[in-house]
Write a protein that holds these residues in place. Structure first.
Motif, PDB file in Angstrom:
ATOM      1  N   PHE A 156       0.884  -1.173   0.000  1.00  0.00           N
ATOM      2  CA  PHE A 156       0.000   0.000   0.000  1.00  0.00           C
ATOM      3  C   PHE A 156       0.911   1.210   0.000  1.00  0.00           C
ATOM      4  O   PHE A 156       1.576   1.468   0.996  1.00  0.00           O
ATOM      5  CB  PHE A 156      -0.907   0.019   1.219  1.00  0.00           C
ATOM      6  CG  PHE A 156      -1.931  -1.069   1.226  1.00  0.00           C
ATOM      7  CD1 PHE A 156      -3.027  -1.011   0.372  1.00  0.00           C
ATOM      8  CD2 PHE A 156      -1.817  -2.155   2.079  1.00  0.00           C
ATOM      9  CE1 PHE A 156      -3.978  -2.008   0.377  1.00  0.00           C
ATOM     10  CE2 PHE A 156      -2.767  -3.158   2.086  1.00  0.00           C
ATOM     11  CZ  PHE A 156      -3.848  -3.085   1.230  1.00  0.00           C
TER      12      PHE A 156
ATOM     13  N   ALA B 155       2.349  -4.555   3.089  1.00  0.00           N
ATOM     14  CA  ALA B 155       1.390  -5.174   3.993  1.00  0.00           C
ATOM     15  C   ALA B 155       1.615  -6.677   4.030  1.00  0.00           C
ATOM     16  O   ALA B 155       1.325  -7.341   5.021  1.00  0.00           O
ATOM     17  CB  ALA B 155      -0.029  -4.858   3.554  1.00  0.00           C
TER      18      ALA B 155
ATOM     19  N   PRO C 126      -0.512 -11.178  14.913  1.00  0.00           N
ATOM     20  CA  PRO C 126      -1.083 -10.039  15.633  1.00  0.00           C
ATOM     21  C   PRO C 126      -1.787  -9.070  14.693  1.00  0.00           C
ATOM     22  O   PRO C 126      -1.655  -9.169  13.472  1.00  0.00           O
ATOM     23  CB  PRO C 126       0.147  -9.383  16.270  1.00  0.00           C
ATOM     24  CG  PRO C 126       1.300  -9.812  15.437  1.00  0.00           C
ATOM     25  CD  PRO C 126       0.950 -11.161  14.893  1.00  0.00           C
ATOM     26  N   SER C 127      -2.531  -8.133  15.250  1.00  0.00           N
ATOM     27  CA  SER C 127      -3.281  -7.169  14.457  1.00  0.00           C
ATOM     28  C   SER C 127      -2.346  -6.395  13.527  1.00  0.00           C
ATOM     29  O   SER C 127      -1.266  -5.989  13.920  1.00  0.00           O
ATOM     30  CB  SER C 127      -3.993  -6.210  15.407  1.00  0.00           C
ATOM     31  OG  SER C 127      -4.774  -5.328  14.666  1.00  0.00           O
ATOM     32  N   GLY C 128      -2.775  -6.243  12.275  1.00  0.00           N
ATOM     33  CA  GLY C 128      -1.998  -5.458  11.321  1.00  0.00           C
ATOM     34  C   GLY C 128      -0.864  -6.213  10.663  1.00  0.00           C
ATOM     35  O   GLY C 128      -0.051  -5.626   9.964  1.00  0.00           O
ATOM     36  N   CYS C 129      -0.819  -7.559  10.826  1.00  0.00           N
ATOM     37  CA  CYS C 129       0.317  -8.291  10.285  1.00  0.00           C
ATOM     38  C   CYS C 129       0.091  -8.704   8.832  1.00  0.00           C
ATOM     39  O   CYS C 129       0.971  -9.254   8.202  1.00  0.00           O
ATOM     40  CB  CYS C 129       0.584  -9.536  11.120  1.00  0.00           C
ATOM     41  SG  CYS C 129      -0.699 -10.773  10.965  1.00  0.00           S
ATOM     42  N   GLY C 130      -1.092  -8.433   8.292  1.00  0.00           N
ATOM     43  CA  GLY C 130      -1.325  -8.729   6.881  1.00  0.00           C
ATOM     44  C   GLY C 130      -2.221  -9.926   6.623  1.00  0.00           C
ATOM     45  O   GLY C 130      -2.286 -10.414   5.497  1.00  0.00           O
TER      46      GLY C 130
ATOM     47  N   SER D 247      -5.667 -10.182   6.735  1.00  0.00           N
ATOM     48  CA  SER D 247      -6.788  -9.849   5.854  1.00  0.00           C
ATOM     49  C   SER D 247      -6.285  -9.551   4.454  1.00  0.00           C
ATOM     50  O   SER D 247      -6.938  -9.902   3.468  1.00  0.00           O
ATOM     51  CB  SER D 247      -7.545  -8.639   6.379  1.00  0.00           C
ATOM     52  OG  SER D 247      -8.101  -8.913   7.629  1.00  0.00           O
ATOM     53  N   THR D 248      -5.121  -8.925   4.375  1.00  0.00           N
ATOM     54  CA  THR D 248      -4.545  -8.627   3.069  1.00  0.00           C
ATOM     55  C   THR D 248      -4.314  -9.922   2.302  1.00  0.00           C
ATOM     56  O   THR D 248      -4.669 -10.031   1.126  1.00  0.00           O
ATOM     57  CB  THR D 248      -3.220  -7.865   3.249  1.00  0.00           C
ATOM     58  OG1 THR D 248      -3.467  -6.721   4.057  1.00  0.00           O
ATOM     59  CG2 THR D 248      -2.642  -7.439   1.928  1.00  0.00           C
TER      60      THR D 248
ATOM     61  N   GLN E 155     -15.343 -10.471   7.796  1.00  0.00           N
ATOM     62  CA  GLN E 155     -15.197 -10.149   9.214  1.00  0.00           C
ATOM     63  C   GLN E 155     -16.468  -9.503   9.760  1.00  0.00           C
ATOM     64  O   GLN E 155     -16.874  -9.753  10.878  1.00  0.00           O
ATOM     65  CB  GLN E 155     -13.994  -9.221   9.397  1.00  0.00           C
ATOM     66  CG  GLN E 155     -13.591  -9.022  10.832  1.00  0.00           C
ATOM     67  CD  GLN E 155     -12.146  -8.550  10.968  1.00  0.00           C
ATOM     68  OE1 GLN E 155     -11.434  -8.376   9.992  1.00  0.00           O
ATOM     69  NE2 GLN E 155     -11.705  -8.361  12.187  1.00  0.00           N
TER      70      GLN E 155
ATOM     71  N   GLU F 115     -11.571 -13.842  10.440  1.00  0.00           N
ATOM     72  CA  GLU F 115     -11.937 -13.685  11.851  1.00  0.00           C
ATOM     73  C   GLU F 115     -13.438 -13.763  12.060  1.00  0.00           C
ATOM     74  O   GLU F 115     -14.041 -12.846  12.612  1.00  0.00           O
ATOM     75  CB  GLU F 115     -11.424 -12.346  12.390  1.00  0.00           C
ATOM     76  CG  GLU F 115      -9.949 -12.154  12.101  1.00  0.00           C
ATOM     77  CD  GLU F 115      -9.268 -11.254  13.096  1.00  0.00           C
ATOM     78  OE1 GLU F 115      -9.727 -11.191  14.252  1.00  0.00           O
ATOM     79  OE2 GLU F 115      -8.263 -10.635  12.724  1.00  0.00           O
TER      80      GLU F 115
HETATM   81  N1  LIG Z   1      -6.285   0.093   2.057  1.00  0.00           N
HETATM   82  C1  LIG Z   1      -5.137   0.204   2.740  1.00  0.00           C
HETATM   83  N2  LIG Z   1      -4.342   1.290   2.562  1.00  0.00           N
HETATM   84  C2  LIG Z   1      -3.173   1.395   3.227  1.00  0.00           C
HETATM   85  N3  LIG Z   1      -2.716   0.505   4.118  1.00  0.00           N
HETATM   86  C3  LIG Z   1      -3.461  -0.587   4.352  1.00  0.00           C
HETATM   87  C4  LIG Z   1      -4.707  -0.791   3.682  1.00  0.00           C
HETATM   88  N4  LIG Z   1      -5.225  -1.961   4.117  1.00  0.00           N
HETATM   89  C5  LIG Z   1      -4.355  -2.455   5.015  1.00  0.00           C
HETATM   90  N5  LIG Z   1      -3.287  -1.638   5.155  1.00  0.00           N
HETATM   91  C6  LIG Z   1      -2.133  -1.872   6.028  1.00  0.00           C
HETATM   92  O1  LIG Z   1      -1.618  -3.152   5.770  1.00  0.00           O
HETATM   93  C7  LIG Z   1      -1.247  -3.813   6.963  1.00  0.00           C
HETATM   94  C8  LIG Z   1      -1.946  -5.165   7.054  1.00  0.00           C
HETATM   95  O2  LIG Z   1      -3.327  -4.956   7.170  1.00  0.00           O
HETATM   96  P1  LIG Z   1      -4.359  -6.150   7.337  1.00  0.00           P
HETATM   97  O3  LIG Z   1      -5.717  -5.599   7.225  1.00  0.00           O
HETATM   98  O4  LIG Z   1      -3.989  -7.244   6.412  1.00  0.00           O
HETATM   99  O5  LIG Z   1      -4.071  -6.585   8.838  1.00  0.00           O
HETATM  100  P2  LIG Z   1      -4.695  -7.809   9.642  1.00  0.00           P
HETATM  101  O6  LIG Z   1      -3.608  -8.775   9.887  1.00  0.00           O
HETATM  102  O7  LIG Z   1      -5.913  -8.316   8.970  1.00  0.00           O
HETATM  103  O8  LIG Z   1      -5.067  -7.115  11.017  1.00  0.00           O
HETATM  104  P3  LIG Z   1      -6.370  -7.326  11.942  1.00  0.00           P
HETATM  105  O9  LIG Z   1      -6.123  -8.534  12.756  1.00  0.00           O
HETATM  106  O10 LIG Z   1      -6.350  -6.102  12.798  1.00  0.00           O
HETATM  107  O11 LIG Z   1      -7.558  -7.418  11.056  1.00  0.00           O
HETATM  108  C9  LIG Z   1      -1.614  -2.872   8.092  1.00  0.00           C
HETATM  109  O12 LIG Z   1      -0.431  -2.265   8.556  1.00  0.00           O
HETATM  110  C10 LIG Z   1      -2.531  -1.859   7.473  1.00  0.00           C
HETATM  111  O13 LIG Z   1      -2.327  -0.605   8.063  1.00  0.00           O
END
Ligand SMILES: Nc1ncnc2c1ncn2[C@@H]1O[C@H](COP(=O)(O)OP(=O)(O)OP(=O)(O)O)[C@@H](O)[C@H]1O
Ligand SMILES: [Mg+2]
Lengths: 295, 345
Positions: B16, B21, B40-44, B46-47, B85, B162
């Motif tokens: 991004f 991500a 952990p949260s934000g580790c990617g 969902s990406t 989610q 999740e």
């Molecule tokens: N549309 C976007 N634009 C910019 N950054 C993004 C976008 N979507 C996700 N990110 C970044 O990518 C990283 C991974 O996000 P992701 O949503 O995959 O986290 P996650 O593991 O699913 O977390 P959670 O458990 O909180 O859902 C995060 O640091 C987030 O800030």
């Protein structure tokens, strides 16, 4: 606050009386003074014509085809214009619902006509679409037409004017309704095998439809009271003789205030009928939350 | 939709802007597997899931279903089911029509679609609610609709982001079993995202542990649980005691502990290297004659006491025991060598 007044307040609240409702008084006074009172006054005036019974002004309006036909004329301009504005706003707003570079600039360009005012718009239309305007000059010089196309001082002039001033309203409203729809709904539909058309027609459109009905009502009301453009770019004695023109003539040409008020009341009644029909249809639609779930 | 033998992710990367991500995710998913993406949260997580589903284009890498390349297909042509989610139920459609949506899109004949819809609704025990709108359901019921809607089309792969995170603890346990049961009974292949290590351990055949967009470890629940690949995974898998130290001969010296301990090294450690020794609270043993510690905090957890203790050298340890402890008690503790994992720092 003492417990006694608190208890008293609770007792009042139980009967539906909330002291904070008193804050609504200024707004209520404002609405009554500016809208309700003139409206009632208008009805009273329309019922007191110089001669004849109480309903003489209305009878005169409906028996004279020249007056009566203004209803059809006004509807024939305002309904298509409102419909066009809403239908044109949907695909454009739909394309623009996400985030992209230049969105703000594009929005400004689409919305600027609101600030122009009807007179400036009319002047622009006369210059652009008139018999010697750019549009006709281009048509003539490219040989697409052998004589100027008449697009002003007739139905189309008014129609274009209403589109230019009404579209930005419709666009802004539809855009805000669209951004209220959870984007994950369309993504869910996509994972279930729906192509873009199915996503739009089965998910987005049904959720947007109540908003479209509201938008239609608002642009319809704007278009229905068309007066300046009907005179400036229309044909106010013929094809664009709308109700407001009839009311104006009655009041300031014939000085017949009863007839003018009657025309104004008829105008309000017709608007009310159209809006009731649209809102009645709207209530048949799903009008609940547009979110995809809890949390 | 056609099934597959293996689904291969090849260096799947998503950026991004200039933030990564997800970086170079390599993974092979076999038919019938239950894979958990954990981190952990934000580790990617969902990406990664959205890249698989086709809802996010890849910045780099590719996805292959057997021999065919998948990452260039739009989501509607991949034939995967997804549980979002936030559930993303269509609010204007009844439960029945939500579930039937995917079948309708695939042009399944009406009679067959109706039968499969009713079967799916029965599978998630929502028969009495079939005519309701999603807004009239509880969170747990909505979640079951989302699952039914995703599995009714018999997708070759089910993706879940999740799905249990909004539910209360009891319902979460029930749904865990339910999802695992559905996975087995329907012969699904599932990729399940969670940040709850217990959930991942109890449900999955294999775990993929992510941290800051990078894979840390891929393995069976047992491998990840007992042999975390590095200190970050250990931290995430409940090794609450992470003790910095140094390797000495075949022993380890922990900075704040006066004595040497022995442990099991994970990874290459040379003499004199800085290390991190990790042990779970439940593996710290109470034994008279061990290091003397003073109980500082004792939390009651039903059968167990979770205690924070401090050694005479000032090192803080977390432990769990069935013995009744009270703050101020002095006890002896032992760090069993086979449970003390030592990682390069
Ligand atoms: N549309 C976007 N634009 C910019 N950054 C993004 C976008 N979507 C996700 N990110 C970044 O990518 C990283 C991974 O996000 P992701 O949503 O995959 O986290 P996650 O593991 O699913 O977390 P959670 O458990 O909180 O859902 C995060 O640091 C987030 O800030
Ligand atoms: Mg997430």
């Amino acid at each position: 606050m003492s417990t006694a007044t608190l208890a008293a307040r609770h007792r009042l609240a139980e009967r539906g009386i909330d002291p904070q409702l008193f804050l609504l008084i200024p707004a209520t006074v404002f609405v009554v003074a500016l809208f309700i009172y003139p409206f009632c006054y208008g009805i009273a005036v329309s019922l007191q014509p110089a001669q004849g019974g109480a309903l003489a002004a209305y009878r005169a309006f409906f028996t004279d085809a020249y007056q009566r036909d203004t209803i059809a004329t006004t509807l024939a301009i305002s309904l298509p214009a409102a419909l066009f504005n809403v239908l044109a706003a949907v695909p454009i707003a739909y394309r623009m619902r996400g985030r992209f570079r230049g969105k703000r600039l594009l929005t400004i360009i689409l919305v600027v006509p609101i600030t122009l005012g009807t007179v400036l718009t009319a002047e622009g239309l006369l210059n652009f679409l008139g018999p010697t305007g750019w549009f006709n000059r281009v048509l003539l010089s490219t040989g697409l037409a052998d004589r100027p196309v008449t697009l002003t001082h007739n139905y189309w002039g008014v129609f274009f004017s209403l589109v230019i001033t009404g579209f930005p309203f419709a666009f802004l409203l539809v855009l805000s309704y669209l951004s209220g729809i959870d984007p994950s709904l369309e993504r869910a539909a996509a994972t279930l095998g729906a192509g873009w058309a199915q996503r739009f027609f089965r998910i987005t459109l049904p959720l947007l439809a109540p908003g479209l009905a509201t938008t239609f009502c608002l642009t319809f009301v704007l278009a229905f009271s068309v007066f300046p453009s009907a005179i400036l770019v229309g044909d106010p004695s013929g094809s664009t003789r709308v109700i407001s023109v009839a009311a104006y003539e009655a009041a300031y040409v014939r000085y017949d205030y009863a007839a003018a008020s009657a025309a104004a009341i008829v105008m309000g009644a017709v608007e009310l009928v159209v809006i009731s029909i649209v809102l009645g249809l709207r209530s048949l639609l799903y009008t609940g939350s547009t979110a995809g779930g809890k949390g | 939709m056609t099934g597959f033998e293996t689904l291969r992710l090849d260096g799947v990367t998503r950026r991004f802007g200039d933030a990564d991500a997800l970086t170079g995710l390599d993974l092979e998913i076999r038919r019938g597997e239950f894979i958990a993406l954990l981190g952990p949260s934000g580790c990617g997580k969902s990406t990664a899931l959205n890249c698989l589903a086709g809802l996010l284009p890849l910045s780099d890498g590719s996805i292959w279903r057997d021999g065919t390349r998948l990452d260039t297909l739009p989501p509607e042509r991949r034939g995967f089911g997804m549980v979002f989610q936030n559930y993303a139920l269509f609010p204007h459609l009844s439960v029945r029509n939500n579930v039937a949506f995917g079948l309708k899109m695939r042009g399944v004949p009406r009679a067959q679609a109706r039968r499969r819809t009713e079967d799916a609704i029965r599978l998630v025990h929502l028969e009495e609610h079939a005519g309701k709108l999603p807004g009239q359901l509880s969170g747990g019921q909505q979640q079951r609709v989302a699952i039914a809607r995703a599995v009714v089309v018999e997708p070759s792969l089910v993706l879940m982001d999740e799905p249990l995170s909004n539910l209360d603890a009891k319902l979460r346990l029930e749904m865990r079993t339910e999802i695992r049961r559905l996975h087995q009974n329907l012969g699904l292949t599932t990729v399940y995202v969670t940040h709850d290590q217990e959930e991942a351990l109890s449900m999955a055949d294999r775990l993929v542990v992510l941290r800051a967009g990078r894979v840390q470890q891929i393995g069976t629940p047992e491998q990840v649980h007992t042999r975390p690949a590095n200190r970050h995974v250990a931290d995430f898998m409940g090794f609450r005691n992470l003790l910095p130290g140094r390797s000495v001969d075949d022993h380890f010296k922990i900075n704040d502990l006066g004595v040497r301990v022995s442990g099991t090294s994970v990874g290459e450690i040379h003499k004199g290297d800085p290390v991190v020794a990790a042990i779970r609270p439940e593996d710290v043993l109470l034994r008279p004659g061990g290091f003397e510690v003073t109980v500082e905090v004792a939390e009651y957890h039903g059968r167990e006491i979770a205690a924070e203790v401090r050694t005479t050298d000032g090192l803080t340890l977390h432990l769990r025991t069935s013995q009744r402890l009270a703050p101020g008690d002095k006890v002896g503790v032992d760090l069993p060598a086979d449970r003390l994992l030592v990682f390069p720092a």
